[in-house]
Design a protein around this motif. Structure first.
Motif, PDB file in Angstrom:
ATOM      1  N   PRO A  69      -4.298  -2.937  -8.672  1.00 14.39           N
ATOM      2  CA  PRO A  69      -5.218  -2.274  -7.711  1.00 14.39           C
ATOM      3  C   PRO A  69      -6.328  -2.073  -8.839  1.00 14.39           C
ATOM      4  O   PRO A  69      -6.630  -0.909  -9.176  1.00 14.39           O
ATOM      5  CB  PRO A  69      -4.438  -1.045  -7.591  1.00 14.39           C
ATOM      6  N   ASN A  95       1.623  -3.296 -15.062  1.00  9.04           N
ATOM      7  CA  ASN A  95       1.732  -4.418 -14.367  1.00  9.04           C
ATOM      8  C   ASN A  95       2.716  -5.288 -15.220  1.00  9.04           C
ATOM      9  O   ASN A  95       2.346  -5.406 -16.402  1.00  9.04           O
ATOM     10  CB  ASN A  95       0.599  -5.324 -14.219  1.00  9.04           C
ATOM     11  N   GLU A 151      -9.274  -1.357  -7.977  1.00  6.02           N
ATOM     12  CA  GLU A 151     -10.307  -0.461  -7.764  1.00  6.02           C
ATOM     13  C   GLU A 151      -9.963   1.091  -8.118  1.00  6.02           C
ATOM     14  O   GLU A 151     -10.716   1.981  -7.603  1.00  6.02           O
ATOM     15  CB  GLU A 151     -10.318  -0.369  -6.020  1.00  6.02           C
ATOM     16  N   LYS A 152      -8.663   1.098  -8.504  1.00  3.81           N
ATOM     17  CA  LYS A 152      -8.348   2.593  -8.780  1.00  3.81           C
ATOM     18  C   LYS A 152      -8.597   3.034 -10.226  1.00  3.81           C
ATOM     19  O   LYS A 152      -8.069   4.187 -10.704  1.00  3.81           O
ATOM     20  CB  LYS A 152      -6.792   2.703  -8.282  1.00  3.81           C
ATOM     21  N   GLU A 195       1.610  -5.597  -8.672  1.00  6.68           N
ATOM     22  CA  GLU A 195       0.048  -5.246  -7.986  1.00  6.68           C
ATOM     23  C   GLU A 195      -0.864  -5.140  -9.107  1.00  6.68           C
ATOM     24  O   GLU A 195      -0.819  -4.825 -10.314  1.00  6.68           O
ATOM     25  CB  GLU A 195       0.252  -4.527  -6.990  1.00  6.68           C
TER      26      GLU A 195
END
Length: 324
Positions: A64, A35, A66-67, A62
């Motif tokens: 993410p 990021n 959850e990854k 972004e």
């Protein structure tokens, strides 16, 4: 085991570049995202040119969460706390912060101070790590064996010189080439910010320690590395001191006690710390050396990640010095 999926926050600086250099080749890591709001859409290798041909990753704006299994925070000092306050990072994600923001112990957070030579067992169980500072790491490996036996009984005097990468990637009046080249200078004498964490660690092993740690930081005319010279009064013989230091670091993956006066080139580009001792009358003289970007930052961060996920500490960190 399945690979550790990691994200990096603040991916454009020197420490992030070193971190990515390690993680790209780490056999148990998959980099999911890097990021950087200012570089979103740019190839990582366009910013960290040493990675040309090694990765096709692109910066993203972004997050993410959850990854990923782990997050490295490589933002500027003060920004990690802001990031944590602004984002609801799931508790199952392990966090390693490379800033100063959580190094001081406080009931307001649960970050563990990530110096493996001091807190290895706690790091293994931790979900959040405050990675130590570069000067702090080099100075602590010089002093902690003495503190472990209550032998810091007098003032400690320290002079330490650091490379220009310690000042960060953005040029300033004291870091650009025309000023730094063929030059040295003192800054923050007796008042460097790393003294707080050094004192905290010393008192963890020697609770009654109240003597001054007199620290003179020096800007060097080289890119990377830290070279520490320290001395304090000590009643031990040189043989006893070496026995103490060898015993303290016998299980250390990266800190080595040597019997020949070391050079900084022996540690640059590695995650090693080297410690050397001399006795002069009633004074114990200590030299320690590290790479400020590796053992002093990104290498130690990966060492902490390895411990947190049950890997061998050295995984991905078998780096050779560039000196010889």
């Amino acid at each position: 085991m399945s690979k550790i999926k990691v994200g990096v926050i603040g991916g454009a600086g020197y420490t992030a570049g070193e971190l990515l250099r390690i993680l790209v080749f780490h056999p148990q890591v998959e980099i999911v995202f890097v990021n950087s709001s200012s570089n979103a859409g740019n190839k990582i290798a366009d910013i960290h040119s040493g990675l040309v041909g090694d990765t096709d990753l692109v910066f993203t704006s972004e997050l993410p969460f959850e990854k990923v299994d782990a997050l490295f925070l490589c933002s500027a000092h003060g920004d990690s706390r802001k990031f944590m306050e602004a984002n609801n990072v799931p508790r199952h994600i392990k966090i390693i912060d490379l800033s100063t923001d959580y190094r001081a112990k406080s009931p307001e957070h649960d970050f563990v101070y990530g110096l493996p030579e001091l807190n290895r067992d706690e790091i293994k169980k931790a979900s959040r790590i405050a990675n130590p500072g570069c000067f702090a790491t080099a100075i602590q490996v010089a002093l902690l064996p003495l503190a472990s036996k209550g032998l810091l009984t007098d003032e400690v005097h320290i002079n330490a010189i650091t490379g220009s990468t310690g000042a960060g990637v953005k040029p300033s009046s004291t870091s650009h080439f025309s000023w730094r080249n063929n030059n040295i200078s003192v800054y923050k004498a007796f008042g460097h910010q790393h003294l707080q964490e050094i004192g905290q660690s010393v008192r963890q092993l020697q609770p009654g320690f109240e003597k001054p740690i007199n620290f003179i930081p020096v800007r060097g005319d080289f890119a990377r590395g830290i070279f520490v010279t320290a001395y304090t009064r000590c009643s031990m013989s040189l043989e006893e001191a070496y026995e103490l230091y060898h015993g303290f670091y016998k299980d250390s993956a990266f800190t080595f006690v040597v019997d020949e006066n070391p050079d900084m080139k022996q540690v640059v580009n590695t995650n090693k710390a080297i410690v050397y001792l001399e006795k002069h009358d009633d004074k114990l003289f200590i030299i320690s050396a590290i790479d400020n970007l590796l053992k002093g930052a990104s290498g130690q961060a990966v060492q902490n990640m390895n411990l947190m996920f049950g890997l061998d500490e050295k995984t991905g960190l078998n780096l050779k010095s560039i000196g010889f």
